[in-house]
Design a protein around this motif. Sequence first.
Motif, PDB file in Angstrom:
ATOM      1  N   PRO A 274       0.816  -1.224   0.000  1.00 29.17           N
ATOM      2  CA  PRO A 274       0.000   0.000   0.000  1.00 29.17           C
ATOM      3  C   PRO A 274       0.844   1.265   0.000  1.00 29.17           C
ATOM      4  CG  PRO A 274      -0.161  -1.151   2.106  1.00 29.17           C
ATOM      5  CD  PRO A 274       0.527  -2.077   1.160  1.00 29.17           C
ATOM      6  N   TYR A 275       2.034   1.209   0.590  1.00 27.98           N
ATOM      7  CA  TYR A 275       2.927   2.378   0.568  1.00 27.98           C
ATOM      8  C   TYR A 275       3.434   2.639  -0.853  1.00 27.98           C
ATOM      9  CZ  TYR A 275       7.015   5.300   1.478  1.00 27.98           C
ATOM     10  OH  TYR A 275       7.943   6.307   1.448  1.00 27.98           O
ATOM     11  N   LEU A 276       3.903   1.586  -1.533  1.00 24.85           N
ATOM     12  CA  LEU A 276       4.383   1.748  -2.905  1.00 24.85           C
ATOM     13  C   LEU A 276       3.259   2.169  -3.848  1.00 24.85           C
ATOM     14  CD1 LEU A 276       6.766  -1.336  -3.360  1.00 24.85           C
ATOM     15  CD2 LEU A 276       7.421   1.037  -2.984  1.00 24.85           C
ATOM     16  N   LYS A 277       2.050   1.677  -3.592  1.00 23.19           N
ATOM     17  CA  LYS A 277       0.909   1.987  -4.453  1.00 23.19           C
ATOM     18  C   LYS A 277       0.613   3.471  -4.462  1.00 23.19           C
ATOM     19  CE  LYS A 277      -2.548   0.437  -7.010  1.00 23.19           C
ATOM     20  NZ  LYS A 277      -2.292  -0.180  -8.324  1.00 23.19           N
ATOM     21  N   ARG A 278       1.000   4.180  -3.411  1.00 26.91           N
ATOM     22  CA  ARG A 278       0.747   5.615  -3.305  1.00 26.91           C
ATOM     23  C   ARG A 278       1.923   6.459  -3.786  1.00 26.91           C
ATOM     24  NH1 ARG A 278      -2.607   3.097   0.162  1.00 26.91           N
ATOM     25  NH2 ARG A 278      -4.490   4.163   0.884  1.00 26.91           N
ATOM     26  N   GLN A 279       2.983   5.819  -4.322  1.00 25.64           N
ATOM     27  CA  GLN A 279       4.158   6.545  -4.787  1.00 25.64           C
ATOM     28  C   GLN A 279       4.043   6.868  -6.277  1.00 25.64           C
ATOM     29  OE1 GLN A 279       6.689   7.385  -2.456  1.00 25.64           O
ATOM     30  NE2 GLN A 279       5.063   6.579  -1.137  1.00 25.64           N
ATOM     31  N   GLU A 280       4.707   7.942  -6.680  1.00 23.15           N
ATOM     32  CA  GLU A 280       4.809   8.265  -8.103  1.00 23.15           C
ATOM     33  C   GLU A 280       5.753   7.277  -8.774  1.00 23.15           C
ATOM     34  OE1 GLU A 280       3.166  10.567  -9.702  1.00 23.15           O
ATOM     35  OE2 GLU A 280       2.182  11.441  -7.938  1.00 23.15           O
ATOM     36  N   GLU A 281       5.476   6.957 -10.050  1.00 24.09           N
ATOM     37  CA  GLU A 281       6.312   5.972 -10.738  1.00 24.09           C
ATOM     38  C   GLU A 281       7.758   6.443 -10.871  1.00 24.09           C
ATOM     39  OE1 GLU A 281       6.409   3.457 -14.923  1.00 24.09           O
ATOM     40  OE2 GLU A 281       4.495   4.020 -14.022  1.00 24.09           O
ATOM     41  N   LYS A 282       7.969   7.739 -10.947  1.00 22.53           N
ATOM     42  CA  LYS A 282       9.333   8.259 -11.076  1.00 22.53           C
ATOM     43  C   LYS A 282      10.175   7.989  -9.829  1.00 22.53           C
ATOM     44  CE  LYS A 282       7.876  12.916  -9.635  1.00 22.53           C
ATOM     45  NZ  LYS A 282       8.550  12.931  -8.329  1.00 22.53           N
ATOM     46  N   GLU A 285      12.077   3.567  -8.848  1.00 26.55           N
ATOM     47  CA  GLU A 285      13.414   2.988  -8.991  1.00 26.55           C
ATOM     48  C   GLU A 285      14.190   3.091  -7.684  1.00 26.55           C
ATOM     49  OE1 GLU A 285      17.493   3.333 -11.699  1.00 26.55           O
ATOM     50  OE2 GLU A 285      15.805   4.670 -12.060  1.00 26.55           O
ATOM     51  N   MET A 286      14.132   4.264  -7.054  1.00 27.30           N
ATOM     52  CA  MET A 286      14.827   4.461  -5.790  1.00 27.30           C
ATOM     53  C   MET A 286      14.251   3.555  -4.704  1.00 27.30           C
ATOM     54  SD  MET A 286      15.403   7.994  -3.657  1.00 27.30           S
ATOM     55  CE  MET A 286      13.654   8.219  -3.362  1.00 27.30           C
ATOM     56  N   ARG A 287      12.913   3.427  -4.672  1.00 22.13           N
ATOM     57  CA  ARG A 287      12.277   2.559  -3.678  1.00 22.13           C
ATOM     58  C   ARG A 287      12.688   1.100  -3.903  1.00 22.13           C
ATOM     59  NH1 ARG A 287      11.273   6.807  -0.681  1.00 22.13           N
ATOM     60  NH2 ARG A 287       9.663   8.186  -1.528  1.00 22.13           N
ATOM     61  N   TYR A 288      12.718   0.696  -5.160  1.00 19.00           N
ATOM     62  CA  TYR A 288      13.062  -0.695  -5.486  1.00 19.00           C
ATOM     63  C   TYR A 288      14.501  -1.012  -5.096  1.00 19.00           C
ATOM     64  CZ  TYR A 288      13.936  -4.859  -8.330  1.00 19.00           C
ATOM     65  OH  TYR A 288      14.284  -6.117  -8.764  1.00 19.00           O
ATOM     66  N   LEU A 289      15.416  -0.126  -5.400  1.00 19.54           N
ATOM     67  CA  LEU A 289      16.820  -0.341  -5.030  1.00 19.54           C
ATOM     68  C   LEU A 289      16.987  -0.405  -3.517  1.00 19.54           C
ATOM     69  CD1 LEU A 289      18.609   2.003  -7.624  1.00 19.54           C
ATOM     70  CD2 LEU A 289      18.524  -0.494  -7.624  1.00 19.54           C
ATOM     71  N   SER A 290      16.231   0.436  -2.808  1.00 20.80           N
ATOM     72  CA  SER A 290      16.294   0.405  -1.338  1.00 20.80           C
ATOM     73  C   SER A 290      15.785  -0.919  -0.789  1.00 20.80           C
ATOM     74  CB  SER A 290      15.462   1.560  -0.760  1.00 20.80           C
ATOM     75  OG  SER A 290      15.997   2.811  -1.140  1.00 20.80           O
ATOM     76  N   LEU A 291      14.707  -1.421  -1.377  1.00 21.25           N
ATOM     77  CA  LEU A 291      14.158  -2.700  -0.931  1.00 21.25           C
ATOM     78  C   LEU A 291      15.135  -3.845  -1.188  1.00 21.25           C
ATOM     79  CD1 LEU A 291      10.421  -2.417  -2.079  1.00 21.25           C
ATOM     80  CD2 LEU A 291      11.270  -2.555   0.278  1.00 21.25           C
ATOM     81  N   LYS A 292      15.850  -3.791  -2.294  1.00 20.73           N
ATOM     82  CA  LYS A 292      16.838  -4.836  -2.581  1.00 20.73           C
ATOM     83  C   LYS A 292      17.986  -4.795  -1.591  1.00 20.73           C
ATOM     84  CE  LYS A 292      17.792  -4.425  -7.043  1.00 20.73           C
ATOM     85  NZ  LYS A 292      18.343  -4.875  -8.353  1.00 20.73           N
ATOM     86  N   ARG A 293      18.451  -3.611  -1.264  1.00 16.99           N
ATOM     87  CA  ARG A 293      19.545  -3.487  -0.289  1.00 16.99           C
ATOM     88  C   ARG A 293      19.112  -4.007   1.077  1.00 16.99           C
ATOM     89  NH1 ARG A 293      20.678   1.482  -3.050  1.00 16.99           N
ATOM     90  NH2 ARG A 293      19.329   2.611  -1.587  1.00 16.99           N
ATOM     91  N   ILE A 294      17.908  -3.610   1.485  1.00 16.41           N
ATOM     92  CA  ILE A 294      17.390  -4.076   2.778  1.00 16.41           C
ATOM     93  C   ILE A 294      17.263  -5.597   2.788  1.00 16.41           C
ATOM     94  CG2 ILE A 294      15.367  -4.064   4.285  1.00 16.41           C
ATOM     95  CD1 ILE A 294      14.891  -1.138   3.373  1.00 16.41           C
ATOM     96  N   ALA A 350       2.715  -2.980  -7.465  1.00 18.18           N
ATOM     97  CA  ALA A 350       2.498  -1.536  -7.348  1.00 18.18           C
ATOM     98  C   ALA A 350       2.566  -0.841  -8.698  1.00 18.18           C
ATOM     99  CB  ALA A 350       3.533  -0.935  -6.401  1.00 18.18           C
ATOM    100  N   LEU A 351       3.351  -1.398  -9.627  1.00 21.85           N
ATOM    101  CA  LEU A 351       3.470  -0.837 -10.979  1.00 21.85           C
ATOM    102  C   LEU A 351       2.419  -1.397 -11.935  1.00 21.85           C
ATOM    103  CD1 LEU A 351       7.370  -0.946 -11.367  1.00 21.85           C
ATOM    104  CD2 LEU A 351       5.947   1.112 -11.219  1.00 21.85           C
ATOM    105  N   ASP A 352       1.450  -2.149 -11.414  1.00 20.52           N
ATOM    106  CA  ASP A 352       0.402  -2.775 -12.225  1.00 20.52           C
ATOM    107  C   ASP A 352       0.975  -3.710 -13.287  1.00 20.52           C
ATOM    108  OD1 ASP A 352      -1.623  -1.460 -10.818  1.00 20.52           O
ATOM    109  OD2 ASP A 352      -1.521   0.294 -12.127  1.00 20.52           O
TER     110      ASP A 352
END
Length: 409
Positions: A274-282, A285-294, A350-352
């Motif tokens: 639900p957090y990602l669903k409310r983010q802008e697509e731009k 990429e930053m969110r995805y990279l952060s999730l991979k590092r975590i 989140a990106l449909d």
Amino acid sequence: MREDGFLKSSDVAWVMASNFVALIAAVITGIALPRFTGYETYAGYREYTLFIAFSGLLHIGFVQGIQLKYGELDFNALPAGRFRLYFRFLAVMELLFTAVLILICIPACSGRITPLFFVIVNAFIENLRCYLAAITVFTGRFRLDSVLQIIYRVALIIGFSLMIIRNSVGWLEFLLFITLMNILVLTAYIVFNSAIVFGSAEKMNIAKADIIEIIRRGCPVLFGEQLSLLIFGADSIFARAFFDSKQFSQYSFAVYIVVTAFTVINAANAVIFPYLKRQEEKDMEMRYLSLKRISLIMSAIMSAFFMLCPVAIKIFMPGYMESISFLGILWVTLFFRTLQGLACANTMKALDMEKEYFRCNLSACILAVLSDTAAYLIWKDLKPIAVASVLVYAFWYFRCDMMIKKRLR
């Protein structure tokens, strides 16, 4: 976690507390049952937990479609009349599926009550609960969902402990208790979501096109998620189908330890979609990279946990010494499982990317079945099947990662 009006640090704390209690419940049931019951009892319980995971097939993507269509809305913004229709539609559909499956199951099992019978009965309860729980989560009521989950897990711990103390129970008593608790927790979700359950509902002819769209969008995600569960459980299914109860229990116990470690890492996963669903697509990429590092950091930390397991098994679980060799192989899957589940799956939904998610999981599932089949036919041993699982998990993650990078350019 930052405060942004939707996701607060207190929400994450409640979700993590819920998952911590779930972890304790998993440890107690996963260790106490094989320690204080026989192989047949543990095998029956694990057979139930293995197949109940596929109960989502019976709602044909309805729950996932609701999340995709309404995932950005708060609870008060939901169209109450339409959601009351949704609940009734789902309840009738689940009831019909359950009746048909019971009519098939009883003669197929020669009139005997088996773990599969409890899977069918609880599938009806689970799918209604999952529908209401999904709404509770994507509307941001994380605390309510977490409290209900904590109460449910604590009750399971107490009930299982009392039955183990009696020292004369089998899988039937455990599954009867689970069924009762599932009914109670479903009732609680209905009470706290009464505004979208009780009252006047829209007519079916008005919402028919809407329901078709929900199922159409939800089906790829549902089948993708069910395929992911099949990937997770393919080796265990082979162990149950082609090996005896003791070998299945030994292998299943090793799998259970990996799943427990994944549960720890996955603690805050409920808030990610639900957090990602409310983010802008731009920003994705930053969110995805952060999730991979975590994911990588948490997996590396949890790897230390596996070093202690052989010692603990030798001391406390001498009857499960054979699990150590399986665990020495399967712990590697934790890295790929976490990357795929925490980072890839949430980002794709989140990106449909429903269709891409389905195709990725389908290819990995086919590979899992083929590789496990080949490993069994060639070696007829569970260790090669465990190795095949590691390779499948690696392929699964890298294929999903490639698709996400292509979408984000």
